[in-house]
Structure formats: structure tokens, C-alpha cells
Design an enzyme around this catalytic site. Structure first.
Site, short mmCIF file in Angstrom:
data_model
loop_
_atom_site.label_atom_id
_atom_site.label_comp_id
_atom_site.label_asym_id
_atom_site.label_seq_id
_atom_site.Cartn_x
_atom_site.Cartn_y
_atom_site.Cartn_z
N GLU A 64 -14.16 25.87 7.33
CA GLU A 64 -15.50 24.84 7.68
C GLU A 64 -15.44 23.60 7.79
O GLU A 64 -16.45 22.89 8.25
CB GLU A 64 -16.58 25.16 6.49
CG GLU A 64 -16.19 24.60 5.20
CD GLU A 64 -17.25 24.09 4.35
OE1 GLU A 64 -18.31 24.34 4.61
OE2 GLU A 64 -16.87 23.54 3.35
N ASN A 65 -14.21 23.05 7.63
CA ASN A 65 -13.86 21.69 7.78
C ASN A 65 -12.88 21.51 8.99
O ASN A 65 -12.21 20.36 9.01
CB ASN A 65 -13.33 21.25 6.42
CG ASN A 65 -14.34 21.08 5.38
OD1 ASN A 65 -13.91 21.66 4.34
ND2 ASN A 65 -15.39 20.44 5.77
N HIS A 114 -11.42 21.65 -2.43
CA HIS A 114 -10.12 21.34 -1.72
C HIS A 114 -8.72 20.86 -2.41
O HIS A 114 -7.93 20.39 -2.15
CB HIS A 114 -10.44 19.94 -0.78
CG HIS A 114 -11.36 20.39 0.21
ND1 HIS A 114 -11.27 19.28 1.54
CD2 HIS A 114 -12.26 21.35 0.62
CE1 HIS A 114 -12.08 20.02 2.20
NE2 HIS A 114 -12.73 21.10 1.97
N HIS A 166 -17.84 29.85 -2.25
CA HIS A 166 -17.89 28.50 -1.72
C HIS A 166 -18.60 27.79 -2.49
O HIS A 166 -19.91 27.72 -2.55
CB HIS A 166 -18.20 28.38 -0.24
CG HIS A 166 -17.71 27.05 0.23
ND1 HIS A 166 -16.51 26.96 0.76
CD2 HIS A 166 -18.54 25.98 0.58
CE1 HIS A 166 -16.50 25.57 1.23
NE2 HIS A 166 -17.65 25.12 1.32
N ASN A 216 -20.91 25.07 3.32
CA ASN A 216 -22.04 24.47 3.48
C ASN A 216 -22.02 23.54 4.80
O ASN A 216 -22.94 22.87 5.10
CB ASN A 216 -22.15 23.21 2.19
CG ASN A 216 -21.06 22.65 1.79
OD1 ASN A 216 -19.86 23.13 1.69
ND2 ASN A 216 -21.06 21.19 1.92
N HIS A 217 -20.71 23.45 5.54
CA HIS A 217 -20.57 22.69 6.47
C HIS A 217 -20.44 23.45 7.66
O HIS A 217 -20.32 22.93 8.69
CB HIS A 217 -19.16 21.70 6.62
CG HIS A 217 -19.19 20.61 5.38
ND1 HIS A 217 -20.19 19.49 5.91
CD2 HIS A 217 -18.55 20.41 4.34
CE1 HIS A 217 -19.72 18.63 4.38
NE2 HIS A 217 -19.06 19.07 3.85
N HIS A 262 -13.89 25.30 -1.32
CA HIS A 262 -14.65 23.95 -1.29
C HIS A 262 -14.60 22.76 -1.93
O HIS A 262 -14.64 21.72 -1.30
CB HIS A 262 -16.57 24.40 -1.87
CG HIS A 262 -17.21 23.19 -1.84
ND1 HIS A 262 -17.71 22.61 -0.58
CD2 HIS A 262 -17.90 22.37 -2.80
CE1 HIS A 262 -18.55 21.81 -0.81
NE2 HIS A 262 -18.63 21.50 -2.30
N ASP A 285 -9.76 25.87 2.49
CA ASP A 285 -10.17 25.24 3.45
C ASP A 285 -9.31 24.08 4.55
O ASP A 285 -8.52 23.45 4.10
CB ASP A 285 -11.36 24.06 2.84
CG ASP A 285 -12.26 24.61 2.07
OD1 ASP A 285 -11.89 25.72 1.23
OD2 ASP A 285 -13.51 24.32 1.94
#
Length: 275
Positions: free
Chosen positions: A39-40, A180, A153, A67-68, A178, A8
Site C-alpha cells: 500500500e506504500n 512499518h 492492517h 488505509n493508503h 501498517h 509494507d
């Protein structure tokens, strides 16, 4: 074939590290295909089209999310436009974008990438195992494709490991994203699938999972949010997994953690000359 999967990407620090380091990694180790979970990447929450394109431009072949994925609302618009952008496949029918796709690697190999989100402690979506089963059954390793890569994820280590064991021999690579935090269990499973419970993040590890430390500590000790969570802006460490795949079987031959930066013990693959 050689594949690199980066964990991520968190905020500007993570993006900068990927932009600077990824081209050299590809050149040094001869990676034929690169996947990046991003996603982040936009301020720690979601991804923009500009950031997506910048990651593609520096060498990524596919961008996965989680999810983000919709935190930046523009993703709902550009998701349909870009085949190299994936959101979790187990979102409801009619959700913009795609959860899997077949790509052609630099060496000409056909690579199926599947992005799926876990069900434990996460937003309720379709059963991830049923969703993945449909994909690997429709495009079988060694027949419809030369390699299968799965981004699981998920929050729970047990669910990520279950997916790895479930797909052992049916996928080339299964990695968890997810949380991290990179785990130390990179390995090749009994039937030939490369696996790692979580490949970590590309971000500033002098942080709390990529975020500036003060606000998470304040929330933990006072139970009162006082500010928005913001990504840490110090130098980032790249974290991910490198895998060499057998061209005949589509299964893993070699696996190595990748960690480049100031915070973690440095690690790069030592695969030698390409076969």
C-alpha cells in the site's frame, strides 16, 4: 506448504529489494505462496497498476493493502480487474475491488487470503472482527480451504494481538501490518495459528518508518510542515514472516522472521527439506 508474507513495501527502494530478492527467496526455501503488502509502494503513498503487476511478475501471489489503498486514484479503476489485488474487506459495500479471495498455491493448495483494517486510531470502517468472522465461517479451514492467511492492517498492537488470539485455530497465519516496525514476537499460538504483531516493512530503515528523516524531524520540532513526506531512497531491507503449514491440519508447524538487507539483524528461515 510454505508461505512467505512480506511487510509494507515503501517506495522505489522497497520495490527494488523485492524485485531483486524475492525470486531467490522462493527458490531457496520452496515457498508455495507469497503475499506482499504494497500500500506504500508508489512514492510511499498507494499503489499503481504497473507496480502491482511488477510485484506479481517477481513472484507475489497476492497483494494486500490498507488505509493508503486509494492514494493513487487509478487503484479505484484497476481494483476490480485483478483478483490478486486486495483492499480491506471492511470497506462499505460497493467499494471497488475485493477484500478476500481464494487462490491456488504452487503446490495445489487452496489458500484464502483476507485483508482487513483495524478500528483503533484508523479510519472508521465496519467492525473488523465481524467482517473476518463472516469470511472464516463461509470458508472454513480444512473444509473450504487448506490455509487461511489474514493481513490485519492496524495501528494498535493490542488490536492486532486480539485478532490473532480470536482466530487462533481458525486461521493458518495472522500478521499485523501498517506500523512499518517489525516486532520480535513471531510465534505459533496455542491452537496452531502463526502470529506476529507487525512484520515490518520492505524499505530503507535509515529513515523514519520508510520516509526521509528531515521533514518528520522538522515537523516534530517546529510543528510546521515545510515539504511533502518522501520515501527514503537508500538500500532497503526486506522484512516479513515465513511459515510452514501442516498439509493435514492447515495450521502452522514452523515460523521464522525474514530480514534481508543492511539495517536489521539478518534472518532467513531454516526449515530444512520440504516434508
Amino acid at each position: 506448504m510454505r508461505v512467505l508474507f512480506l511487510g509494507d513495501v515503501v517506495g522505489r527502494s522497497g520495490r527494488t529489494a523485492v524485485r531483486i530478492l524475492l525470486p531467490g527467496l522462493i527458490e531457496r526455501h520452496g515457498f508455495d505462496f507469497v503475499v506482499v503488502n504494497a500500500e506504500n509502494s508508489a512514492g510511499g503513498f498507494g499503489i499503481t497498476e504497473e507496480i502491482f503487476q511488477s510485484l506479481i511478475d517477481c513472484g507475489a501471489d497476492c497483494i494486500t493493502t490498507g488505509n493508503h489503498v486509494w492514494d493513487q486514484r487509478e487503484a479505484l479503476v484497476f481494483a476490480d480487474r485483478h483478483e490478486r489485488f486486495l483492499r480491506p474487506i471492511n470497506y462499505p459495500v460497493g467499494t471497488p475491488g475485493r477484500g478476500s479471495n481464494l487462490y491456488i498455491a504452487r503446490n495445489g493448495a487452496r489458500v484464502l487470503v483476507i485483508n482487513v483494517m483495524g478500528s483503533l486510531f484508523m479510519t472508521a470502517l465496519e467492525d473488523p472482527f465481524a467482517a473476518v468472522t463472516r469470511e472464516v465461517s463461509a470458508c472454513v479451514l480444512g473444509h473450504g480451504c487448506d490455509a487461511v492467511i489474514v493481513d490485519m492492517h492496524a495501528e494498535a498492537s493490542s488490536e492486532k494481538q486480539t485478532m490473532g488470539q480470536y482466530l487462533d485455530g481458525k486461521a493458518s497465519i495472522v500478521v499485523g501490518t501498517h506500523t512499518h516496525v517489525p516486532t520480535a514476537d513471531q510465534r505459533i499460538l496455542r491452537n496452531g495459528t502463526a502470529f506476529m504483531t507487525d512484520i515490518g516493512m520492505c524499505g530503507d530503515y535509515d529513515s523514519i518508518i520508510g520516509m526521509e528523516k528531515d521533514e518528520p524531524i522538522r515537523r516534530a520540532t517546529t510543528k510546521i510542515p515545510q515539504a511533502r513526506l518522501a520515501p527514503a531512497l537508500g538500500p532497503a531491507t526486506l522484512s516479513g514472516l515465513a511459515v510452514e503449514i501442516d498439509d493435514d491440519t492447515g495450521l502452522a508447524r514452523k515460523v521464522a522472521a525474514v530480514r534481508i538487507g543492511p539495517h536489521l539483524e539478518p534472518s532467513e528461515p531454516d526449515f530444512g527439506a520440504k516434508p
